[in-house]
Scaffold this active site. Structure first.
Site, mmCIF file in Angstrom:
data_model
loop_
_atom_site.group_PDB
_atom_site.id
_atom_site.type_symbol
_atom_site.label_atom_id
_atom_site.label_comp_id
_atom_site.label_asym_id
_atom_site.label_seq_id
_atom_site.Cartn_x
_atom_site.Cartn_y
_atom_site.Cartn_z
ATOM 1 N N ARG A 61 0.833 -1.202 0.000
ATOM 2 C CA ARG A 61 0.000 0.000 0.000
ATOM 3 C C ARG A 61 0.865 1.247 0.000
ATOM 4 O O ARG A 61 0.535 2.264 -0.604
ATOM 5 C CB ARG A 61 -0.965 0.007 1.200
ATOM 6 C CG ARG A 61 -1.785 1.294 1.307
ATOM 7 C CD ARG A 61 -3.018 1.135 2.191
ATOM 8 N NE ARG A 61 -2.722 0.500 3.466
ATOM 9 C CZ ARG A 61 -2.203 1.127 4.523
ATOM 10 N NH1 ARG A 61 -1.883 2.409 4.453
ATOM 11 N NH2 ARG A 61 -1.989 0.476 5.647
ATOM 12 N N TYR A 114 -17.090 16.731 -16.118
ATOM 13 C CA TYR A 114 -17.429 15.305 -16.145
ATOM 14 C C TYR A 114 -18.398 14.992 -15.007
ATOM 15 O O TYR A 114 -18.235 15.457 -13.876
ATOM 16 C CB TYR A 114 -16.155 14.477 -16.024
ATOM 17 C CG TYR A 114 -16.388 13.025 -15.712
ATOM 18 C CD1 TYR A 114 -17.207 12.237 -16.516
ATOM 19 C CD2 TYR A 114 -15.791 12.427 -14.607
ATOM 20 C CE1 TYR A 114 -17.430 10.908 -16.226
ATOM 21 C CE2 TYR A 114 -16.003 11.089 -14.309
ATOM 22 C CZ TYR A 114 -16.828 10.335 -15.119
ATOM 23 O OH TYR A 114 -17.043 9.020 -14.819
ATOM 24 N N ASP A 186 -7.458 18.307 -15.489
ATOM 25 C CA ASP A 186 -7.754 16.931 -15.882
ATOM 26 C C ASP A 186 -7.345 16.799 -17.344
ATOM 27 O O ASP A 186 -8.000 17.340 -18.240
ATOM 28 C CB ASP A 186 -9.248 16.651 -15.692
ATOM 29 C CG ASP A 186 -9.610 15.204 -15.985
ATOM 30 O OD1 ASP A 186 -8.877 14.541 -16.744
ATOM 31 O OD2 ASP A 186 -10.655 14.740 -15.483
ATOM 32 N N LYS A 211 -8.227 5.482 -19.558
ATOM 33 C CA LYS A 211 -8.552 5.951 -20.896
ATOM 34 C C LYS A 211 -7.347 5.827 -21.833
ATOM 35 O O LYS A 211 -6.873 4.726 -22.069
ATOM 36 C CB LYS A 211 -9.079 7.382 -20.802
ATOM 37 C CG LYS A 211 -10.172 7.578 -19.729
ATOM 38 C CD LYS A 211 -11.354 6.664 -19.862
ATOM 39 C CE LYS A 211 -12.549 7.059 -19.002
ATOM 40 N NZ LYS A 211 -12.347 7.015 -17.538
#
Length: 391
Positions: A61, A114, A186, A211
């Site tokens: 982690r 978005y 973004d 993406k």
């Protein structure tokens, strides 16, 4: 628990983009000479003595070598110093917002943001004590007017999702910094191949690596890149503390996609330009949204800050929502699905799919809008498929 430092960009600054995509953070593995970065599928690491770590890793982690390779590559591609990889784009967005804002503070967002970002801010962070104002970020005067003494962040998308509006990154950075605020961009739609916000003055570049960076519709991920050491350390602390880390296999898949980003993006852009031109001639099409069209209001700014205009095209149709939904169901090669940026072409109805969360708000999208993620198939086949669906 010892935290592994944020991955830093130590690539050769003289290398070209495609070279960095293949080599940054990806030297052959020391033990065997493996050319491909190994998948370090482990949760924990042996320590030679209490607190003496072999390579800075104690628990996955906090850090994992496969994830570090991805973070280093992403930092290099965005021209940043610090990269962090997350389990999703929304995990990256949540971390950025919580690390950069505290209750009582304010941010400015796009009025066509978005839907997932809007939902996070409006439904999760507003009850936490954050306030926001949504304005057209293409209008710098409107952005300036929205700034308040409590504004600590401008959150930008450019191109925006799904209306493909363009914001002047350098102009937004100037407004933010004059007010003592930060700018997050973004950069998912453009990818670092087409646009590098940090070089234009932004403080943070954010990605849904699901993406274009991953590029094959087979992995979920996110990333934050910055050159600000304080922000880099804050993102690393929040990533470890909140736990939204990219796993080793997801990191490996994304890293594999990154290697071909440059060649894929050129093909996406070639095809999207042809699709936009074709749609402009269709009687059923009311309006086409693509920054590569000279008539697009953000064309000149996009031409100045982007290498090319991207693989996303949106358009509105005659006949309203009913006709838009029918067209989405009639394509053969354009798969009806959410998401974007993969090698295959996708079609969707934003108002009923990805942007349903903004219905009834000031960010509601037109009900006759269709969004295309133009893939890398043969362009003749894609044009024929759209023509048939619009017939």
């Amino acid at each position: 628990m010892t935290t592994v430092p944020a991955a830093q960009n130590d690539s050769n600054a003289d290398d070209g983009f495609a070279t960095m995509a293949i080599h940054a953070g990806q030297d052959p593995e020391a033990l065997t000479g493996s050319v491909a970065v190994p998948i370090y599928q482990t949760s924990t690491y042996a320590q030679d003595q209490v607190g003496v770590l072999r390579a800075g890793y104690d628990y996955s982690r906090a850090g994992n070598p496969t994830r570090t390779a991805l973070e280093t590559a992403l930092a290099a591609l965005e021209g940043g110093r610090f990269g962090h990889a997350f389990s999703s784009g929304m995990a990256a967005a949540d971390t950025a917002l919580r690390a950069m804002l505290k209750p009582g503070e304010h941010l400015v967002i796009p009025n066509d943001a978005y839907g997932g970002t809007f939902r996070l801010i409006d439904k999760v962070l507003v009850p936490w004590g954050i306030s926001y104002t949504a304005v057209p970020l293409s209008d710098l005067d409107a952005v300036q007017a929205a700034m308040t003494p409590a504004t600590k962040l401008i959150w930008a998308e450019t191109p925006t999702n799904p209306l493909l509006n363009i914001a002047d990154i350098a102009g937004l950075a100037e407004i933010a910094h004059q007010s003592g605020a930060k700018l997050v961009v973004d950069n998912t739609f453009a990818s670092p191949y087409l646009q590098q916000p940090l070089a234009l003055g932004a403080d943070v570049a954010l990605h849904s690596t699901t993406k274009y960076l991953g590029g094959h519709s087979d992995v979920i991920g996110g990333a934050l890149i910055t050159s600000d050491q304080e922000l880099g350390e804050a993102f690393g602390f929040h990533l470890k503390s909140m736990g939204g880390v990219a796993g080793p296999f997801d990191s490996w898949l994304t890293l594999r996609g990154v290697k071909t980003l440059a060649v894929r993006m050129d093909r996406h852009c070639d095809n999207a330009e042809a699709v936009a031109d074709m749609l402009l001639s269709q009687k059923k099409v009311r309006k086409v949204y693509y920054p590569g069209i000279p008539e697009h209001p953000g064309h000149d700014i996009a031409a100045g800050q982007m290498l090319r205009f991207g693989g996303m095209v949106s358009f509105r149709v005659v006949g309203g929502q009913e006709e838009a939904v029918k067209i989405c169901s009639r394509t053969r090669l354009f798969t009806l699905a959410e998401s974007l940026g993969g090698i295959e072409s996708l079609i969707e109805h934003p108002g009923l799919m990805t942007h349903a969360s903004v219905a009834g708000s000031s960010l509601e999208v037109p009900d006759d809008l269709i969004r295309l993620s133009v893939g890398i198939e043969d362009i003749e086949d894609l044009l024929a498929d759209l023509a048939d669906a619009l017939a």
